[in-house]
Structures are given as C-alpha cells and as structure tokens.
Design a protein around this motif. Structure first.
Motif, PDB file in Angstrom:
ATOM      1  N   ASP A 417       0.820  -1.218   0.000  1.00 20.45           N
ATOM      2  CA  ASP A 417       0.000   0.000   0.000  1.00 20.45           C
ATOM      3  C   ASP A 417       0.854   1.268   0.000  1.00 20.45           C
ATOM      4  N   HIS A 418       2.092   1.166   0.464  1.00 17.81           N
ATOM      5  CA  HIS A 418       2.972   2.338   0.509  1.00 17.81           C
ATOM      6  C   HIS A 418       3.705   2.581  -0.809  1.00 17.81           C
ATOM      7  N   VAL A 419       3.760   1.587  -1.704  1.00 20.32           N
ATOM      8  CA  VAL A 419       4.618   1.737  -2.895  1.00 20.32           C
ATOM      9  C   VAL A 419       3.888   1.575  -4.227  1.00 20.32           C
ATOM     10  N   TYR A 420       2.673   1.014  -4.256  1.00 19.35           N
ATOM     11  CA  TYR A 420       2.080   0.675  -5.550  1.00 19.35           C
ATOM     12  C   TYR A 420       1.771   1.900  -6.411  1.00 19.35           C
ATOM     13  N   TYR A 421       1.511   3.038  -5.804  1.00 21.53           N
ATOM     14  CA  TYR A 421       1.120   4.239  -6.542  1.00 21.53           C
ATOM     15  C   TYR A 421       2.301   5.158  -6.847  1.00 21.53           C
ATOM     16  N   LYS A 422       3.508   4.733  -6.504  1.00 20.81           N
ATOM     17  CA  LYS A 422       4.694   5.579  -6.677  1.00 20.81           C
ATOM     18  C   LYS A 422       5.442   5.190  -7.948  1.00 20.81           C
ATOM     19  N   PRO A 423       6.053   6.145  -8.641  1.00 22.13           N
ATOM     20  CA  PRO A 423       6.956   5.803  -9.750  1.00 22.13           C
ATOM     21  C   PRO A 423       8.201   5.084  -9.222  1.00 22.13           C
ATOM     22  N   GLU A 424       8.892   4.413 -10.116  1.00 25.49           N
ATOM     23  CA  GLU A 424      10.054   3.624  -9.701  1.00 25.49           C
ATOM     24  C   GLU A 424      11.135   4.489  -9.062  1.00 25.49           C
ATOM     25  N   GLN A 425      11.299   5.709  -9.534  1.00 22.85           N
ATOM     26  CA  GLN A 425      12.326   6.581  -8.980  1.00 22.85           C
ATOM     27  C   GLN A 425      12.026   6.912  -7.518  1.00 22.85           C
ATOM     28  N   VAL A 426      10.764   7.192  -7.209  1.00 21.25           N
ATOM     29  CA  VAL A 426      10.372   7.511  -5.823  1.00 21.25           C
ATOM     30  C   VAL A 426      10.501   6.271  -4.936  1.00 21.25           C
ATOM     31  N   ILE A 427      10.170   5.092  -5.479  1.00 25.91           N
ATOM     32  CA  ILE A 427      10.330   3.848  -4.713  1.00 25.91           C
ATOM     33  C   ILE A 427      11.804   3.629  -4.364  1.00 25.91           C
ATOM     34  N   GLY A 428      12.690   3.943  -5.315  1.00 26.95           N
ATOM     35  CA  GLY A 428      14.119   3.814  -5.047  1.00 26.95           C
ATOM     36  C   GLY A 428      14.581   4.720  -3.920  1.00 26.95           C
ATOM     37  N   TYR A 429      14.095   5.959  -3.901  1.00 22.53           N
ATOM     38  CA  TYR A 429      14.440   6.879  -2.813  1.00 22.53           C
ATOM     39  C   TYR A 429      13.926   6.357  -1.471  1.00 22.53           C
ATOM     40  N   LEU A 430      12.690   5.821  -1.461  1.00 23.39           N
ATOM     41  CA  LEU A 430      12.110   5.297  -0.217  1.00 23.39           C
ATOM     42  C   LEU A 430      12.909   4.105   0.297  1.00 23.39           C
ATOM     43  N   GLN A 431      13.307   3.207  -0.598  1.00 25.22           N
ATOM     44  CA  GLN A 431      14.105   2.052  -0.184  1.00 25.22           C
ATOM     45  C   GLN A 431      15.456   2.479   0.385  1.00 25.22           C
ATOM     46  N   THR A 432      16.092   3.454  -0.268  1.00 23.62           N
ATOM     47  CA  THR A 432      17.404   3.914   0.198  1.00 23.62           C
ATOM     48  C   THR A 432      17.302   4.539   1.585  1.00 23.62           C
ATOM     49  N   ALA A 433      16.264   5.364   1.795  1.00 27.33           N
ATOM     50  CA  ALA A 433      16.101   6.025   3.104  1.00 27.33           C
ATOM     51  C   ALA A 433      15.775   5.026   4.205  1.00 27.33           C
ATOM     52  N   SER A 434      14.975   4.005   3.899  1.00 25.96           N
ATOM     53  CA  SER A 434      14.606   3.019   4.928  1.00 25.96           C
ATOM     54  C   SER A 434      15.773   2.089   5.251  1.00 25.96           C
ATOM     55  N   LYS A 435      16.628   1.788   4.253  1.00 27.06           N
ATOM     56  CA  LYS A 435      17.777   0.917   4.504  1.00 27.06           C
ATOM     57  C   LYS A 435      18.753   1.558   5.491  1.00 27.06           C
ATOM     58  N   LYS A 436      18.865   2.869   5.466  1.00 21.82           N
ATOM     59  CA  LYS A 436      19.773   3.560   6.388  1.00 21.82           C
ATOM     60  C   LYS A 436      19.315   3.424   7.844  1.00 21.82           C
ATOM     61  N   LEU A 437      18.021   3.189   8.058  1.00 26.06           N
ATOM     62  CA  LEU A 437      17.480   3.087   9.414  1.00 26.06           C
ATOM     63  C   LEU A 437      17.505   1.665   9.954  1.00 26.06           C
ATOM     64  N   LEU A 438      17.953   0.699   9.136  1.00 28.19           N
ATOM     65  CA  LEU A 438      17.913  -0.701   9.531  1.00 28.19           C
ATOM     66  C   LEU A 438      19.320  -1.240   9.752  1.00 28.19           C
ATOM     67  N   PRO A 439      19.465  -2.230  10.638  1.00 33.59           N
ATOM     68  CA  PRO A 439      20.767  -2.898  10.762  1.00 33.59           C
ATOM     69  C   PRO A 439      21.108  -3.666   9.484  1.00 33.59           C
ATOM     70  N   THR A 440      22.359  -3.972   9.331  1.00 37.99           N
ATOM     71  CA  THR A 440      22.806  -4.633   8.090  1.00 37.99           C
ATOM     72  C   THR A 440      22.305  -6.062   7.983  1.00 37.99           C
ATOM     73  N   TYR A 441      22.015  -6.717   9.132  1.00 43.11           N
ATOM     74  CA  TYR A 441      21.603  -8.119   9.082  1.00 43.11           C
ATOM     75  C   TYR A 441      20.122  -8.295   8.726  1.00 43.11           C
TER      76      TYR A 441
END
Length: 820
Positions: A417-441
């Motif tokens: 529900d958070h990504v289906y309406y977004k263009p691929e470029q915006v989805i890429g930005y969202l993934q990059t920002a969320s990965k920074k908040l998560l541990p590497t494992y």
C-alpha cells in the motif's frame, strides 16, 4: 403556674421575689431538660440521612449513636475484608455452594495480593494459609465423591477451577503450607503472639515513621502528584512495580501520563532482556492509550516515541533469540522474578508485534488525512514514511525468522500500500532512506532484490499464493495500477481481464472497491497516454458518468443537497476512508482526458448519424455540448470545459486548426510527464477525426475528392489519408471507392428506400423508449439506495452494460438495414 405570669407580679415582696427567682431557675432547668429530652426523642424517631456525617438508615442507629466513632486504618479495613471473605467461604462449605466459594476465594486472593505487595505491604495472614489447606482437602474429598457416584452437577466446573487455582497458589506458599500441615496449632499460635506484640500505632506516630523512612539525609523527600512520595525503583523491585502499573491500566481515574512516566523510568532501570521486553511491551501499548477519544490522530512526538521504542523492542528480540513474543503464549508464573532462560530454551512472552506495527501505520495514515496538505507540516510528516516502511521491513524480517506465516501477508500488504502508486524513482528513494534506518543483518527472503522495478512484483507474487481472498484481490489491483502508472496498458488490461475482478468487486469491502476505482481510472489515463482513445473512454466512462468522482475515488465527501438531512455517523465514516493528499489523482486532469476522448469519438459519430439522430456515445459530453450551444452569448473559454466545448464546435464545422489551438491551450497537460508527446498525439488525433468529420458532413456534396487536396487541408500525408479512407470504406462507414490511378476517392450517392427509412425511424423510437424506461428505473434505485454505496455501484455497472448492449444491437440493426 406559668413562669410568664410569675414575672408580672409587682406586689410581691423581696422575699417572694427571691423565692420566685429560685422557682424561675428551677422551672427553667426543668423546661430545658424537658425540651432536650423532647428534641432527642424527635431526632431519634426521625431517620437520619445516610449521606450526612454520622447518619445511618439502619435500625441500629440508637445503639451506634451511643458508641464512640473509631477511625480504622487501611490495614484494619483489609483484614476485615479478608475475615468476611473467610466467613463466606465457610458458609459455602456448609451449603456445598462451590460457585460462592470460588467467587469469595477470588476476592480473598485479590485482597491479600494488594495488601502483601507494594511499599506498605504486610505479611501474609496465617488464616489464608489455613483456608487454602482446608479448601484443598474439601475439594479433593468432593471430587472423589463425584467420581464414585458418576454424577455431575453445576458445582463440578467451579470445583475444578478452584482446584487449579489452589494448585497454582500452593507453589507460591509451599513453605507456609508445609508448616501448617506439620503442626496447625503451633502455626496459628505464632500469629496470635505476633499480633499481641505489635502495638497499634497512632496517626502521629504513623506519619513520623513514614517521614523517617522516606526522608533523606537532609530531612526532605521527593513528592509527586497528589502528595504521593516518589520512591526510587531498583532492578529488584522493577517487575513488582511493573505489575502494579499493569493492574491499574484501564481503570477509572488512572492518570495515563503518569503511568507513561513511570514506565519510562522503568525502561531506563531495566537491565536484563526479560525486563526490557516486559517494560517495552507495556510502554508501547500505553502510548496508544493516551490518544483514546481525545484527538483524531496520535500526536507526532508521541508517535515518534512509540516508533523508537518499537525499534528498541525488535533490537532486543533480534539480539536475544531465546525470547519470542507471540500472541498465543501463556502467562509466565515467574512471581515477579527475573527470567533467565537455560541454554537452548526458548521463552515465549505474550504480545503482538503485528498489532504494534499496524497501529503505528494506521496512526501515520490518520495524521496525513487530518493535516492540512498545503502546509509545511504535511511535508515534514511525509518524511516519516521512510521510518514506518523500515519498521514494516523489520517486522517482516522478524516474522520470517520465526516462520509466523499468519502475520506475513498483513505486513506485506501494508508495504504494498505504501509503494504501488509511486513511480520507480520515488520507490528507489524510499528504499534507500529506509535501509539507512535498519541494521545490516535485516535482509528479507521474500523481497531480496533492491531494484525498485522488482519490489512491487515480488510483493504481489507472494500475496498471489496466499489463501485469503482479500489479499489476493488487493494485490491484483495494486499490480494493475502499477503497470498502468508505468505506461504498460496491455499488460494491465490483460491482468484485469484474466483475474475477473470486475465480476465480483461489488461484493468486496469499500476499501477494495475504492482501490478498484483507482485502478480503472489509472488504466484509462494510461490508454490515453498511448493514444488509445476508445479504450480510455471506456475505462473512464463509468466513474466520470456517475457524477460522484470524488466519493468513488475517496478524495472528498459528496456535498449534500439543500434541505437533505445529513447523518453525522455516515459522514464521519466517509472521512475516515479518505486517502492522503499525496495519493490523490488529479480530478481536473481526469475530467480533461475524459472530455477530450469523448470529443474525439462523439463529433465524428454525430456527423455520421446526422442532426436528427439522438444516438450518443458519451451522455455527459453531449449534455455539456447541448448546454453550450443553447447559450445566447459565448465568450472566450476560461476553464477546461470551455476550451473542450469550443474545440468540439470548431471540429464539427471542419476547423481542425482552431480546435487544435483550443485543446493545446489547456494548461492541465503540463501536469503529465511526457507533455510534448501527448500534445503531438492530440494534434494527430484531431487531424484524423477532423478528416473523418469532414467526409461524413460533406460527402453528399461531392462526387470525387482528391487525396492530395485532403492531405493538404488536414496537414496529413497522402498515405495517412489513404489509410483512413480505406478503413472507413471497409467498416461501411462511407459509401465510396478509391481510385489508385487518379489518386482520388469516388463517392457513391446511395438513397435509402422507403422501407429502410421507416425501419431506421422505428429503431430510433424503440431505442428512445428503452432509454427512458432505464432512466426511470435507475432514478428509483438511486432514491431507494441513496446511502448504500455498494448497491449504487452495482446499479451503475448494470446500467452501463445495458446501454452498451443496446448500442451494439442498434448498430447491428442499422448495418443490417444498410446491407439490405
């Protein structure tokens, strides 16, 4: 003689007066004593109000008034409650009423638990141990009798429940029970001696003792709200204090803010994993309690605090694999002691990670619904989407680790529900920002790819395998929307037709119906971007023709007509369904696309059918065009509708260049990504439809027309003109033939016979009659089901299908007449 007459005797002597004075005093005292006795009797006879000080409505008020009022301490009151419960249990044993015994024993246990815990705790009363032992023996004896008699009565269930409780409590008081069984008399004597030794403290001494206990070296103590002394919490008393907070949660007059402050201090003191997990589970749940019935959404700072604590909870669980939080775990009987699992042991704690992350996601969406979208606060709040997406990722990883398959579809559906309406470029930005908040494992097995174009496919493919219908349906609609957004019309259309969602969507919940409407609208926009005018009009006609576009797309509440009563509950539910502003589809752009598609289809069809024919393709467009033509004075176009109506009139009269200028002057086209390509497509479509309209309108005035001349008139190539005319001849729209040698078109003047004219008139009248009947039935259904959205949508579907079938039948009839 009355004393009033005695005072009026003026002839008496001094001796008499002195005697009189003594008589007066004597009589006065008698009078006063009589009056007092009278009033006391009156007061005794009159029932006292029980709410007044010292008042009582019982029959023993005379006896109680003679006794001196005594102030009882909290300890004495609790002891009295315990003794009353013990007496009730003894009576229940005599009457063999095990339901009463079980109820009174529960009350006794609760009272003793409160009295023996906390900072003013007392020792466990010896009679409680005696009661437990006697009850255990009595229950065992009665259960043995029931087994021998093989008869079950209503007391069986109560006895079994009581047996379980006693078994659980016997572990807690194992030493005291053993001592009582060894020598009951000696055990109870110790209690009596202890009671005699302890003197009854007075109120002043009690206050002094409290002061000396709580005072620090300087004679001061920290005092909290309501004058309560704040006691420092240590790691030994942490779980006891935590249980007290948990018991008071949800009760009347409980200060939730104070509870959260206590829990925050407990979380700082907690050291072991068990303590941290226990405190965080209650603290996160208490955060959500603060918002009950006070605001429409959770405060942003409170939400961020809850999100931070949720990440801390998952961090502890991920680093300590011996603890698992599940919804089906049993209550731990740890007696407020810390739990340290053995090697290889897994301790299950009751809680719900899924409910926490779903509640955080819901509160995030509520805040976006209620914040002004044109303020900077909305943009600031939208930046927290990376935080909630990271929490969904982390929760998904946790569920994958422990194979909790029941929770995975719900988390993945929320991620979708958070990504289906977004263009691929915006989805890429969202993934990059969320990965920074998560541990590497934290790496998911379901969505291992980091490519934004594959994320939606992976999420949808997982939900396709789920057995729940609603998850599969929503996944299909999200996938269709995503394909249409990225200009993959044929893939989206094929997926829609193969899934047969349109056949059962009227039975789905309202949120899924809204998603279906959004997917259909996005398919129509995608078809228009590809230049597929007919397909775009077919996809948009149902939504745009309803007149309730805002409501169907959950982008606004329909305004009530004047004088129509409003239902606040229905309106509140409608507002809760609204989508956040950044998910909206531009309604002006949607209307512009629909009217432009209707113009390119309706104007040539109207020129072909003639002025007397009332057949139409788009009813909303024809209604607007008729209204515009009835205007006595038409000024220059101001809005989108005016531009399209002016372009339609210019196209009908053969002035395609003027129609092109009107269409290109619309500023809404700049909102689309490929603006220049769309404008070029519109110019080409206007040229082609202008040529078709010209041939339909003026074919009766010509015998031959040169292809070169037509190409120069409409700025098209000769091959394009040749292809358009050949298609019209093949479809039997134009009675003509192409002469390849002379590069001209030979028009055939075909006059209809009398029978053909009458049959055409008859078919038109029948079509008008059917249309009027359908209008009447549809209006009746709309009035009866005004507040039922599901019925309205199904009626609209049926009406549109009937209209399409009728139009197809009419066109077939018309073609058969022509062939004849």
């Amino acid at each position: 003689m009355s004393r009033f007459f005695r005072s009026s005797d003026t002839e008496s002597s001094d001796s008499e007066s002195s005697d009189n004075d003594s008589q007066y005093s004597h009589s006065d005292s008698e009078y006063d004593s009589d009056a007092e006795s009278y009033h006391s009797e009156a007061e005794d006879d009159q029932p006292k109000n029980r709410f007044l000080k010292g008042g009582s409505d019982s029959d023993d008020s005379d006896d109680e008034s003679n006794k001196k009022r005594q102030a009882k301490s909290q300890k004495d009151k609790r002891v009295e409650e315990m003794e009353t419960a013990v007496k009730a249990i003894e009576n229940g044993q005599k009457n063999n009423d095990w339901n009463l015994i079980s109820t009174e024993f529960d009350k006794l246990t609760v009272t003793i638990t409160r009295a023996t815990t906390g900072f003013n705790k007392i020792a466990v009363p010896k009679f409680y141990v005696k009661t437990m032992v006697e009850l255990d023996d009595h229950v065992t004896e009665n259960l043995a009798k029931e087994k021998s008699s093989k008869k079950k009565n209503n007391n069986s269930k109560a006895m079994n429940n009581l047996k379980t409780k006693l078994k659980k409590l016997s572990k807690q008081f194992e030493e005291s029970i053993a001592a009582y069984k060894k020598d009951p008399e000696e055990f109870m004597k110790e209690e009596e001696v202890e009671e005699e030794v302890v003197p009854t403290p007075t109120k002043t001494r009690e206050i002094a003792s409290r002061t000396t206990e709580t005072d620090d070296g300087e004679g001061f103590a920290a005092v909290g709200k309501g004058g309560k002394t704040i006691v420092a919490v240590s790691k030994e008393t942490l779980l006891t204090r935590l249980r007290e907070v948990l018991e008071s949660r949800g009760k009347k007059n409980t200060d939730r803010a104070e509870q959260i402050t206590i829990l925050e201090s407990l979380s700082k003191v907690a050291e072991s994993p068990f303590q941290k997990i226990s405190v965080l589970l209650i603290l996160i749940a208490s955060r959500f309690d603060v918002n009950i019935s006070k605001a429409t959404y959770m405060d942003t700072n409170v939400w961020k605090s809850a999100a931070k604590e949720f990440n801390e909870l998952l961090q502890v669980l991920e680093t300590n694999k011996s603890f698992v939080v599940t919804e089906d775990a049993d209550d731990l009987d740890n007696e407020d002691a810390d739990v340290v699992p053995k090697a290889g042991e897994v301790v299950k704690l009751r809680g719900s990670i899924l409910s926490f992350v779903e509640r955080l996601d819901d509160e995030f969406n509520k805040s976006l619904q209620n914040i002004d979208p044109h303020a900077t606060e909305y943009i600031d709040r939208l930046r927290d989407e990376a935080t909630i997406f990271a929490m969904l990722d982390r929760a998904q990883f946790y569920f994958e680790t422990y194979d909790m398959t029941f929770a995975l579809p719900r988390v993945i559906s929320r991620k979708l529900d958070h990504v289906y309406y977004k263009p691929e470029q915006v989805i890429g930005y969202l993934q990059t920002a969320s990965k920074k908040l998560l541990p590497t494992y934290v790496v998911s097995k379901i969505t291992p790819s980091e490519d934004p174009s594959e994320l939606v496919n992976e999420l949808c493919n997982y939900l396709y395998k789920d057995t729940t219908t609603i998850f599969r349906t929503r996944a299909i609609l999200c996938h269709i929307y995503h394909y249409a957004l990225h200009k993959k019309f044929h893939t989206a259309r094929d997926l829609l037709l193969m899934s047969h969602v349109q056949e059962s969507i009227h039975q789905a919940d309202i949120a899924t119906q809204i998603l279906y409407n959004r997917a259909m609208v996005q398919i129509g926009i995608c078809a228009f971007r590809d230049g597929l005018i007919k397909e775009a009009h077919a996809a948009l006609s149902e939504i745009q023709g309803s007149g309730r576009v805002k409501e169907l797309l959950a982008q606004g509440v329909q305004a009530q007509r004047f004088g129509q009563p409003t239902n606040p509950e229905v309106e509140a539910i409608e507002r809760q369904r609204q989508l956040p502003f950044h998910m909206h589809i531009n309604l002006e752009l949607l209307e512009c696309i629909f009217l432009t598609s209707s113009m390119l289809l309706e104007i040539p069809a109207q020129a072909q059918a003639g002025p007397s024919n009332k057949k139409f393709i788009s009813r909303p467009f024809r209604r607007l065009l008729d209204y515009n033509e009835r205007q006595a004075f038409c000024g220059p176009p101001e809005n989108t509708r005016d531009h399209i109506m002016s372009a339609a009139k210019a196209l009908a009269s053969g002035e395609w260049e003027k129609a092109k200028d009107f269409i290109l002057a619309i500023k809404v086209w700049d909102l689309m990504t490929e603006t220049q390509e769309i404008k070029e497509m519109l110019v080409r479509k206007i040229q082609e439809e202008g040529l078709r309209t010209y041939l339909f309108t003026y074919a009766s005035y010509y015998s031959t027309l040169g292809l070169t001349q037509l190409a120069s008139m409409f700025d098209l190539s000769v091959n394009s003109v040749n292809a358009i005319i050949a298609k019209m001849i093949f479809n039997e729209e134009l009675s003509a033939s192409l002469d390849q040698v002379t590069q001209c078109i030979v028009l055939h003047q075909v006059e209809l016979s009398r029978l053909q004219v009458l049959s055409l008139q008859y078919s038109e009248k029948v079509a008008n009659l059917v249309d009027q009947n359908e209008r009447l039935t549809s209006n009746g259904r709309d009035n009866n089901n005004n507040n039922n959205n599901n019925n309205n949508s199904s009626n609209n579907n049926n009406n549109n299908n009937n209209n399409n079938n009728r139009d197809n039948n009419n066109s077939n009839h018309h073609n058969s007449n022509k062939n004849h």
